[in-house]
Design a protein around this motif. Structure first.
Motif: not given
Lengths: 481, 481
Positions: B89, B91, B110-114, B117, B126-127, B130-131, B324
């Motif tokens: 990830r 940072g 499982r109902p939903y698992r993203p 990454r 796009s950003s 962030a730190a 954000a």
């Protein structure tokens, strides 16, 4: 000659601009009392004795000082507001306008000038008491949340919403509302309307909805190309038994407290709508807009708890904290999640990550529960005062829909809604008529009424607002003729 | 047998979870070095010698310790991330997954698992970093803003946005960007995309736009039913001289820094588009997405300053502070304000009043200027490092579009964009290809390239990200084939 020392509240805790003023007002001996008071106030403003921004005394005290009727003072204030000499803003009382009575030609040629606010009293059912927003606790939560947040919180936002908030919500909704969910089944949105718009874009229609409800929600569904089917409502909520005879594929309900007319959905009707959804494969949209404000008995648990695979549970902080926050949530059946995320887009475009993180801390620190306990007491007291005031001053007006929430419906004699709203406007009183809530496709007849948001005013403004309401209500039938 | 003591950075200032680990790794003597390293790491994780959450050493140091190539380490890490043993990830570095290698059957039902990454290095444009979000200053502004706010700030929001913010913006945009406006001509929105959606719903079309630009913005315009007309772009921005030959009624431009390919709009082209708008009664939409980040010379003032009655100026904090936050703004010609407000609705539904109030304080307290000065220095240094690294390691790759902003375009040999993106993914490196930015209706040919967001990574992650980029770039033409 009636005269008074205008001397509104002075307090060492208030800034100078909020201090009252000592002023000698003289009213012409003859003629209409309202006109005389207006002339005296205009003269005091024009001469500078009442400076811009000065707060005027409450009706009650000025009326007592001058020996005239309270509604005469209210009417004089309201007309001076309309004329531009005074301003009346919720939370700030009636004041001398910053620039009293601008000449008309000064107003032209300006690029944009918002319509002047003429609201002295706000009983619109759109907001909780804005003065009760828990500023200190919110600041503390912001500090904790931003200090603890991982860096990626400030990058491009996950359209599901921050995990911190979804985790806090899953815990809270389970505990407080009987919702059966988990963080992975929650999607954050910027309020109920955003959630409804997303659902309208992914569900098959037509969508049934209550025959009385917010026109704004009908507009969202119709704007998404959905056809809607109105269901009869009564004091036990929507007639869900009508659903099997329709071709609806989804239904939007307010089961905790039918908005705006009634009470909680009757247990048999709760069972009926779940049965219908199961047997037809349909979806129930549960608008739990005020499930947290219930006074007479224990809150009714969310309908979603009966069948998490059939019900989409929608909520927000708009009634519990503030509509200025723009945070809402959906607890979804697993099979709908991917479609809703596709509709929402690849990244979060609306809901502030900082508000999400702060709200998560607000839940987990217990500040949310504390805030609800405190405001529930206030609103319960206001509700009692509303009921008592109307029973005393307008016993011919029936009050309904007050088992929960922040609003009441006042039933008016047939044909009097328009004139009552007009009278309210003359008092500078903002409230809603019941007619615009009616689904234009029936099946229910038009009913004359008012929808009163008794949560809306600041504490000190509530009694004057009720006073203005009483003045605006139609007389009893026997005195009308 | 190659072996190494895995010993990543240890520091008394870091929490225990961020401390490196001392571990003896042995690589099988024979066979593929990547496979051998992967097997050794898997074994260490399975046996518990590498505990969940442990941060792995940087490629560079592990490669040196084991005497193998750096990209071999990078490839091994990336594959273990894909397999679920490691997480990467921004940072936070590469770490042992909290629950390494869940059994496949645990994942089902499982109902939903993203989706996991798989990004070790993020150079997507796009950003900002962030730190670098100014947490302490933002908390201080929140405290001041919420303490000072009037009660009505917590009621239903004005769709124009908070006056405090519009006032601060009018001052700032005038001073910093040469915008000619006033608070009454500013409308707050939840970001550039929201502003563009509102404009698309009120403007007559067709709408001309740059032939290279964000596909997302084309989607917004097309989604609103607008037809779009692409304009040729080069290093001097859009060919605005093409406008008179079209039937466009509006044009969307990035005059400060053509996004993503080029430089500022040439003065003659600025004059030409203003002339066109005046003579045809058309509207110019100015996307000032990075006007605040300019390195080589003084910033170019906003096009809007040339004719505030023809240009709608749009900006946001997405690049300057954080995506954000969801706050943007439009400075509008007077005649468009009522229509935009009608499109926006009777109340604010998206943009948090608390963020608005905080941002207003952030502007007026000088914190915004201080933050920009600080981040500008960082980004300028990164830009220099990017240019230097590429000149040294990949001199055959041309870099363009770096006069301003937080991104660069790397021009690739024809036909190599797809394979380069594939190589980047193998490195765990996220970045954009240039092709999706091309308007599908021409008039410009497809160009192979990469769009690099050099602002995106945290400081410590920037050098490794550049390293991964160099490994992914195609070899010089003479060595290929």
């Amino acid at each position: 000659m009636a005269e008074a020392w205008v001397n509104s509240r002075r307090s060492p805790e208030l800034p100078e601009s909020d201090q009252g003023v000592d002023l000698h007002l003289e009213l012409a001996r003859a003629g209409n009392r309202r006109s005389a008071l207006m002339a005296a106030l205009r003269e005091a403003i024009r001469s500078g004795r009442l400076a811009p921004g000065t707060r005027l005394p409450p009706y009650r005290s000025l009326a007592m000082d001058l020996g005239i009727a309270r509604n005469t003072v209210a009417a004089a204030y309201a007309e001076l507001v309309e004329e531009g000499w005074l301003t009346a803003r919720q939370g700030s009382g009636t004041r001398v306008a910053q620039r009293a009575v601008p000449a008309p030609d000064e107003r032209t040629g300006r690029p944009y000038r918002p319509a002047p606010r003429r609201v002295s009293h706000d009983l619109q059912p759109s907001s909780p008491n804005a003065a009760a927003f828990p500023r200190t606790a919110w600041i503390a939560s912001t500090r904790r949340a931003l200090s603890a947040a991982p860096n990626d919180a400030f990058g491009v936002g996950d359209p599901r919403g921050r995990l911190e908030l979804r985790t806090a919500l899953a815990e809270y909704l389970t505990r407080a509302r009987g919702v059966r969910t988990e963080p992975d089944r929650i999607i954050i949105c910027s309020g109920f309307a955003h959630g409804l718009r997303l659902m309208a874009s992914v569900l098959d229609g037509p969508i049934a909805m209550e025959a009385y409800g917010l026109g704004f929600y009908r507009d969202i569904l119709h704007g998404a190309g959905q056809h809607t089917i109105p269901l009869t409502v009564d004091s036990h909520g929507a007639h869900t038994g009508e659903l099997p005879a329709t071709d609806a594929r989804a239904v939007l309900l307010t089961p905790a407290h039918q908005y705006p007319t009634g009470g909680p959905l009757h247990p048999e009707r709760r069972a009926a709508v779940i049965d219908w959804a199961r047997s037809t494969g349909s979806v129930i949209l549960e608008d739990d807009y005020d499930g947290e404000f219930r006074y007479d008995r224990q809150p009714v648990g969310a309908l979603q708890g009966l069948d998490p695979d059939r019900v989409v549970y929608l909520g927000s902080v708009s009634k519990s904290l503030s509509p200025a926050l723009r945070v809402g949530w959906m607890a979804l059946p697993a099979r709908l999640i991917d479609n809703v995320l596709s509709a929402k887009g690849a990244r979060e475009m609306q809901c502030s990550a900082i508000d999400q993180l702060t709200l998560a801390d607000f839940f987990t620190s217990g500040a949310y529960d504390r805030h609800l306990r405190r405001t529930r007491i206030t609103y319960r007291r206001r509700r009692a005062q509303l009921v008592h005031t109307l029973a005393t001053r307008a016993p011919h007006i029936r009050v309904s829909g007050i088992a929960a929430g922040l609003h009441a419906v006042l039933e008016l004699p047939s044909g009097t809604e328009d004139s009552t709203l007009h009278a309210a406007r003359r008092q500078g009183l903002a409230l809603d008529g019941l007619t615009p809530y009616r689904h234009p496709a029936g099946p229910m007849p038009t009913r004359d009424g008012l929808v009163i948001g008794y949560g809306t005013p600041a504490d000190h403004a509530f009694t004057p607002a009720l006073e203005a309401l009483c003045l605006a209500l139609p007389d009893p039938p026997e005195t009308r003729k």
